[in-house]
Each structure stands twice: as C-alpha cells, then as structure tokens.
Motif scaffolding. Structure first.
Motif, PDB file in Angstrom:
ATOM      1  N   ASP A 159       0.849  -1.199   0.037  1.00 21.15           N
ATOM      2  CA  ASP A 159       0.005   0.135  -0.100  1.00 21.15           C
ATOM      3  C   ASP A 159       0.988   1.148   0.066  1.00 21.15           C
ATOM      4  O   ASP A 159       1.178   1.671   0.999  1.00 21.15           O
ATOM      5  CB  ASP A 159      -0.680   0.234   1.127  1.00 21.15           C
ATOM      6  N   GLN A 160       1.113   1.764  -1.256  1.00 17.99           N
ATOM      7  CA  GLN A 160       2.030   3.116  -1.153  1.00 17.99           C
ATOM      8  C   GLN A 160       1.245   4.155  -0.666  1.00 17.99           C
ATOM      9  O   GLN A 160       1.893   5.259  -0.088  1.00 17.99           O
ATOM     10  CB  GLN A 160       2.198   3.216  -2.597  1.00 17.99           C
ATOM     11  N   TRP A 161      -0.073   4.283  -0.447  1.00 18.11           N
ATOM     12  CA  TRP A 161      -0.746   5.328   0.286  1.00 18.11           C
ATOM     13  C   TRP A 161      -0.492   5.318   1.678  1.00 18.11           C
ATOM     14  O   TRP A 161      -0.891   6.215   2.285  1.00 18.11           O
ATOM     15  CB  TRP A 161      -2.274   5.223  -0.086  1.00 18.11           C
ATOM     16  N   VAL A 162      -0.067   4.347   2.295  1.00 20.35           N
ATOM     17  CA  VAL A 162       0.462   4.275   3.604  1.00 20.35           C
ATOM     18  C   VAL A 162       1.780   4.405   3.652  1.00 20.35           C
ATOM     19  O   VAL A 162       2.309   5.191   4.555  1.00 20.35           O
ATOM     20  CB  VAL A 162      -0.057   2.968   4.310  1.00 20.35           C
ATOM     21  N   LEU A 163       2.487   3.772   3.114  1.00 17.48           N
ATOM     22  CA  LEU A 163       3.813   3.761   3.178  1.00 17.48           C
ATOM     23  C   LEU A 163       4.702   5.023   2.911  1.00 17.48           C
ATOM     24  O   LEU A 163       5.689   5.539   3.338  1.00 17.48           O
ATOM     25  CB  LEU A 163       4.712   2.485   2.485  1.00 17.48           C
ATOM     26  N   LEU A 164       4.208   5.737   1.555  1.00 17.72           N
ATOM     27  CA  LEU A 164       4.917   6.936   1.057  1.00 17.72           C
ATOM     28  C   LEU A 164       4.806   8.010   2.039  1.00 17.72           C
ATOM     29  O   LEU A 164       5.868   8.770   2.456  1.00 17.72           O
ATOM     30  CB  LEU A 164       4.526   7.267  -0.135  1.00 17.72           C
ATOM     31  N   PRO A 165       3.618   8.361   2.729  1.00 16.06           N
ATOM     32  CA  PRO A 165       3.424   9.121   3.756  1.00 16.06           C
ATOM     33  C   PRO A 165       4.262   9.021   4.788  1.00 16.06           C
ATOM     34  O   PRO A 165       4.722   9.968   5.576  1.00 16.06           O
ATOM     35  CB  PRO A 165       1.917   9.273   3.887  1.00 16.06           C
ATOM     36  N   VAL A 166       4.268   7.857   5.462  1.00 15.52           N
ATOM     37  CA  VAL A 166       5.117   7.492   6.510  1.00 15.52           C
ATOM     38  C   VAL A 166       6.664   7.852   6.220  1.00 15.52           C
ATOM     39  O   VAL A 166       7.349   8.416   7.016  1.00 15.52           O
ATOM     40  CB  VAL A 166       4.730   6.058   7.058  1.00 15.52           C
ATOM     41  N   MET A 167       7.128   7.549   5.058  1.00 11.24           N
ATOM     42  CA  MET A 167       8.515   7.750   4.807  1.00 11.24           C
ATOM     43  C   MET A 167       8.824   8.971   4.506  1.00 11.24           C
ATOM     44  O   MET A 167       9.721   9.469   5.280  1.00 11.24           O
ATOM     45  CB  MET A 167       8.691   7.016   3.077  1.00 11.24           C
ATOM     46  N   MET A 168       7.882   9.951   4.187  1.00 11.25           N
ATOM     47  CA  MET A 168       7.976  11.363   4.243  1.00 11.25           C
ATOM     48  C   MET A 168       8.101  11.863   5.580  1.00 11.25           C
ATOM     49  O   MET A 168       9.040  12.743   5.726  1.00 11.25           O
ATOM     50  CB  MET A 168       7.029  12.052   3.250  1.00 11.25           C
ATOM     51  N   ALA A 169       7.305  11.661   6.286  1.00 16.61           N
ATOM     52  CA  ALA A 169       7.298  12.158   7.730  1.00 16.61           C
ATOM     53  C   ALA A 169       8.584  11.970   8.405  1.00 16.61           C
ATOM     54  O   ALA A 169       9.092  12.686   9.322  1.00 16.61           O
ATOM     55  CB  ALA A 169       5.930  11.639   8.543  1.00 16.61           C
ATOM     56  N   ALA A 170       8.983  10.516   8.255  1.00 18.42           N
ATOM     57  CA  ALA A 170      10.213   9.923   8.751  1.00 18.42           C
ATOM     58  C   ALA A 170      11.573  10.608   8.506  1.00 18.42           C
ATOM     59  O   ALA A 170      12.485  11.177   8.981  1.00 18.42           O
ATOM     60  CB  ALA A 170      10.462   8.452   8.714  1.00 18.42           C
ATOM     61  N   LEU A 171      11.260  10.994   6.848  1.00 22.04           N
ATOM     62  CA  LEU A 171      12.439  11.889   6.230  1.00 22.04           C
ATOM     63  C   LEU A 171      12.416  13.197   7.042  1.00 22.04           C
ATOM     64  O   LEU A 171      13.622  13.709   7.338  1.00 22.04           O
ATOM     65  CB  LEU A 171      12.515  11.735   4.972  1.00 22.04           C
ATOM     66  N   VAL A 172      11.334  13.671   6.946  1.00 22.48           N
ATOM     67  CA  VAL A 172      11.303  15.228   7.324  1.00 22.48           C
ATOM     68  C   VAL A 172      11.852  15.418   8.876  1.00 22.48           C
ATOM     69  O   VAL A 172      12.598  16.061   9.436  1.00 22.48           O
ATOM     70  CB  VAL A 172       9.903  15.808   7.415  1.00 22.48           C
TER      71      VAL A 172
ATOM     72  N   PRO B 228      18.015  22.141  12.034  1.00 18.53           N
ATOM     73  CA  PRO B 228      18.955  23.009  11.536  1.00 18.53           C
ATOM     74  C   PRO B 228      18.761  23.034  10.107  1.00 18.53           C
ATOM     75  O   PRO B 228      18.881  24.297   9.583  1.00 18.53           O
ATOM     76  CB  PRO B 228      20.148  22.701  12.049  1.00 18.53           C
ATOM     77  N   VAL B 229      18.608  21.843   9.323  1.00 19.27           N
ATOM     78  CA  VAL B 229      18.270  21.936   7.966  1.00 19.27           C
ATOM     79  C   VAL B 229      17.278  22.620   7.708  1.00 19.27           C
ATOM     80  O   VAL B 229      16.978  23.252   6.367  1.00 19.27           O
ATOM     81  CB  VAL B 229      18.671  20.358   7.513  1.00 19.27           C
ATOM     82  N   LEU B 230      15.994  22.182   8.314  1.00 19.29           N
ATOM     83  CA  LEU B 230      14.862  22.792   8.094  1.00 19.29           C
ATOM     84  C   LEU B 230      14.704  23.941   8.164  1.00 19.29           C
ATOM     85  O   LEU B 230      13.878  24.801   7.408  1.00 19.29           O
ATOM     86  CB  LEU B 230      13.692  22.035   9.154  1.00 19.29           C
TER      87      LEU B 230
END
Length: 442
Positions: free
Chosen positions: A186-199, A205-207
């Motif tokens: 399910d990319q609709w679950v995994l991709l948002p989770v990945m994005m939040a984890a990366l942010v 300091p980078v943000l």
C-alpha cells in the motif's frame, strides 16, 4: 550547584527523569491490558525505548499495554523526539514571552542552533513542523485505515495518530504485532510514513535553513548541504542494496511484484536509518542485507533530528577527510567551504566512541547469551542507533542482556548529544604548543 550544571548534562538528566517517570506510569495496574502490574524490567525497557525513540520492544505494544499504557508510550516518544528542553523552551515562551540565557543554552544543546539568537526561531519551527506533520499524517492514515481497511472510525483515528507520531519521531512503535508488514503493498500508507520520517530525521537546523533560504540554495549552510547530499546517497545505497540482495529471497521481496519490491526496498532503506518500522521480515534478510543494515543503522539521521546514530554529518565530514588525505590536501573541502579542524576532531571522536560502545555491547551480550553473533550485532547497533529494527531476539534476551540494550539506547540517544556539545563548548586554547612529531601510521 544548579547554576554550574553543564547544559549537556542537564539534558541528559532530564531524559533520565522522563525514563523514571515513564517506568513508574507503565508499572501502574491500569497500564497493562487485562490487569496486573507490568514487571519492572518490562516497564523500564519500554520507557527507555520510547524516550530514546529506539522502538525496540520486549512485549507487543498493541496487546500487552492498555489504552492508557499506549498513551503513556506515545507521550514518551513524542517528548523524546521533540526534545525535553525544546518543550520547556516553548512552554517558557508561552508563559514569559522571553528566555533567560541558561534556557537558551539548554535548548541550543538539543536543537544545535547555530547561535543563541537562532534558538527561539528554531524552537518555534520545531513546534510548527512537528505538530503540522503529525496532524496531517494522522488525518490521512485515519482516512485510509477507515475506507481502505474497514477499521471503525475510533480505531482508525487512534492507530492513525499513534503511527503518525511514531513515524515523525522515528520511534518505530506500532500497535500492530507485524509492524507495517500488512501495508507492504500500500503506497498510500508507506509513502506518507516515509516522508514524515525523512522530515523528522533530516534535522531542524536543515529545516530552518530550507525555510529561510528556500530559493537560495547557494546560501544554505555547509551542514545543510552535507546532510541533504549524504542523505540522498545513503538512500540510494540502501535502495539498490536491498533490491540486489533480496530480489529473489523467498522470505522477503521474492514473492512480490516488481513495483512492490521497489516500494518495500525504498521503505527498508529509509527505515534502516532509525525509523524502526518494517514491511518485510527482518529475520529473513540475507546476510548481505544484514550487513548493509549494520552500516545504515549505525549512521542514523541528521544532527538535532528525531533520528539516532552517529549522524549523517559525522560520516560526511569523515568522508571528506579521507578524500582530502588521499588527494594529498591539507584541508577538507566541499561546496566551496573548508571544514574546520575542530569539526573533524569531533567527528572522529563521535565515530570512535560509538564504535567502542557497540563493540563493548556486543561482547557483553555474547557473554551472557548463546545467540548467533550476527543477530547480537544487529540488536546492539539497532539499540545504539535508535533504529528499532530487530531480528526477533530482544524479548528472549536475559534480564542482563536487556539492561545492556537499555544502556545502549540511552547512550546512543543522549550520549552523542552530550559528547558533541561538551566538545564544542569545552574547547579551549592553550598558551603553548609542544614540538610536533609525526608517528608512523599504517
């Protein structure tokens, strides 16, 4: 005594206090599903793992702990990822509208703000990004779980919120016994989770740099450029490595379609650097993938982020140092800037001490257990790097082994903070220098 307490030590003490309070709360009878108090070691290990956003568990979060216990765990990893001193700073801003010098110093330790004048700005950015990302992801996951998986709105909302906060804080705690394996396609679950984890794992300091200089990348700090570039390289290394080593593995990617393999490999590459969720069986990984995970978990995420490890910036600085030495140059350079010698010494110190901790931890657990060496090394690095991944032996370790892992989780989360800041704040110049001599190397 209070006035003389070093800011880095103050941060460590506050983290320790949160662990103690969390342990006591988890030992209350209403924290455990089905009644009865949780054993002290179970409560203590869970509290350490939550506060240090490590994600290692000895009992299933969704079935062992009651709703109250799960709320306690969620609050602990929210505070652990958000930062104790950052939370205190924001509270002080809301009450007093101003900060004393000592409070700024404490917050600077956690946020790695470049200067004291940046502390308030970075702290506010932490609040906005954290709450914003978590609420957006929670709303999306709740909607997805309800409409795609038929979960009642109450269960969907709770599981969505829990996983959203866990993902952004790189905590790795899940209310599902199989982590996110059920959502592997399910990319609709995994991709948002990945994005939040990366942010969450990129570092505040980078943000802060990206927010203030979005359209002027040439003005980004060297730290931001190194962190972003190295993060991209590590992601590609992890993605290609997992695809290469697991493509035909019947226990992991083998049975999946090509698109699912790509999605799971990408998620594994991100998750290995401290997210803690998994969509494939970690115990079924090939030996090559296990070794790749050693490296990714040890590196971790960005400085002043919700991630653990020795940090991306540390590895980037050391890589530049090696390149400069190979090319015969006196200075380490990147993006038109020269890396200071003090930053290079600090990076070497962090790497050496991190390596020493994981080595000692591995030897200690091997001494008290008979598990295979590769599994023990995996657990030790996962604990030190706050990675949250496990081959499945954590709950089977003896009490002494679990206490060793708890110590590694604590050292990995707050030890690197203390070390880095102590080195930076304790640097002093001496009025003399000894004669130079060049010992033989290699």
């Amino acid at each position: 005594m209070r006035a003389s307490l070093h800011p880095a030590r103050a941060v460590v003490m506050v983290f320790l206090l949160a662990i103690v309070v969390g342990s006591v709360l988890l030992m209350l009878p209403w924290s455990r599903d089905g009644g009865g108090s949780a054993p002290w070691l179970t409560a203590f290990f869970t509290a350490v793992s939550a506060v240090c956003v490590a994600g290692l568990i000895v009992v299933d979060t969704g079935t062992y702990w009651s709703g109250f216990g799960q709320v306690v765990i969620m609050v602990l990893f929210q505070l652990g990822g958000f930062g104790m001193m950052t939370a205190s700073t924001l509270l002080g801003l809301m009450v007093n509208r101003s900060l004393r010098l000592r409070t700024k110093l404490l917050t600077q330790v956690e946020t790695h703000a470049i200067g004291l004048g940046d502390v308030v700005s970075v702290a506010r950015l932490v609040l906005v990004v954290t709450i914003g990302m978590e609420l957006l992801l929670a709303a999306w996951l709740s909607w997805r779980l309800h409409f795609a998986y038929g979960a009642p709105w109450g269960d969907a909302a709770w599981n969505g919120l829990f996983h959203a906060i866990s993902a952004y804080n790189n905590a790795g705690f899940s209310t599902h016994a199989d982590s996110l394996v059920r959502y592997a396609a399910d990319q609709w679950v995994l991709l948002p989770v990945m994005m939040a984890a990366l942010v969450g794992g990129i570092g505040f300091p980078v943000l802060h740099d990206l927010r203030n200089k979005t359209f002027h990348p040439h003005r980004w700090s060297l730290h931001s450029k190194l962190t972003l570039a190295t993060t991209g390289v590590l992601f590609l290394v992890g993605l290609c490595g997992v695809l290469m080593f697991e493509w035909t593995n019947a226990r992991t990617l083998g049975p999946m379609a090509a698109g699912q393999k790509l999605l799971s490999a990408a998620f594994a590459s991100v998750a290995a650097r401290t997210v803690g969720f998994n969509t494939i069986d970690i115990g079924g990984l090939t030996r090559e993938s296990i070794a790749l995970h050693y490296f990714l978990m040890f590196v971790g995420g960005g400085s002043a982020s919700t991630a653990g490890g020795v940090k991306v910036g540390t590895i980037a600085i050391l890589a530049l140092l090696v390149i400069a030495e190979i090319r015969g140059r006196a200075d380490s350079e990147a993006f038109g800037r020269r890396v200071s010698s003090s930053a290079q010494r600090q990076a070497i110190t962090v790497l050496v001490l991190g390596s020493a901790l994981t080595t000692i931890g591995t030897l200690a657990i091997l001494f008290v257990t008979e598990f295979p060496t590769d599994q023990v090394i995996f657990e030790v690095i996962a604990a030190f790097g706050s990675a949250g991944l496990s081959t499945g032996i954590t709950a089977d370790l003896p009490a002494s082994g679990q206490l060793i892992l708890a110590g590694l989780m604590y050292a990995g989360r707050v030890g690197t903070i203390t070390l880095a800041v102590s080195l930076a704040m304790g640097e002093r110049r001496t009025p003399y220098r000894y004669p130079e001599e060049h010992p033989i190397v290699g």
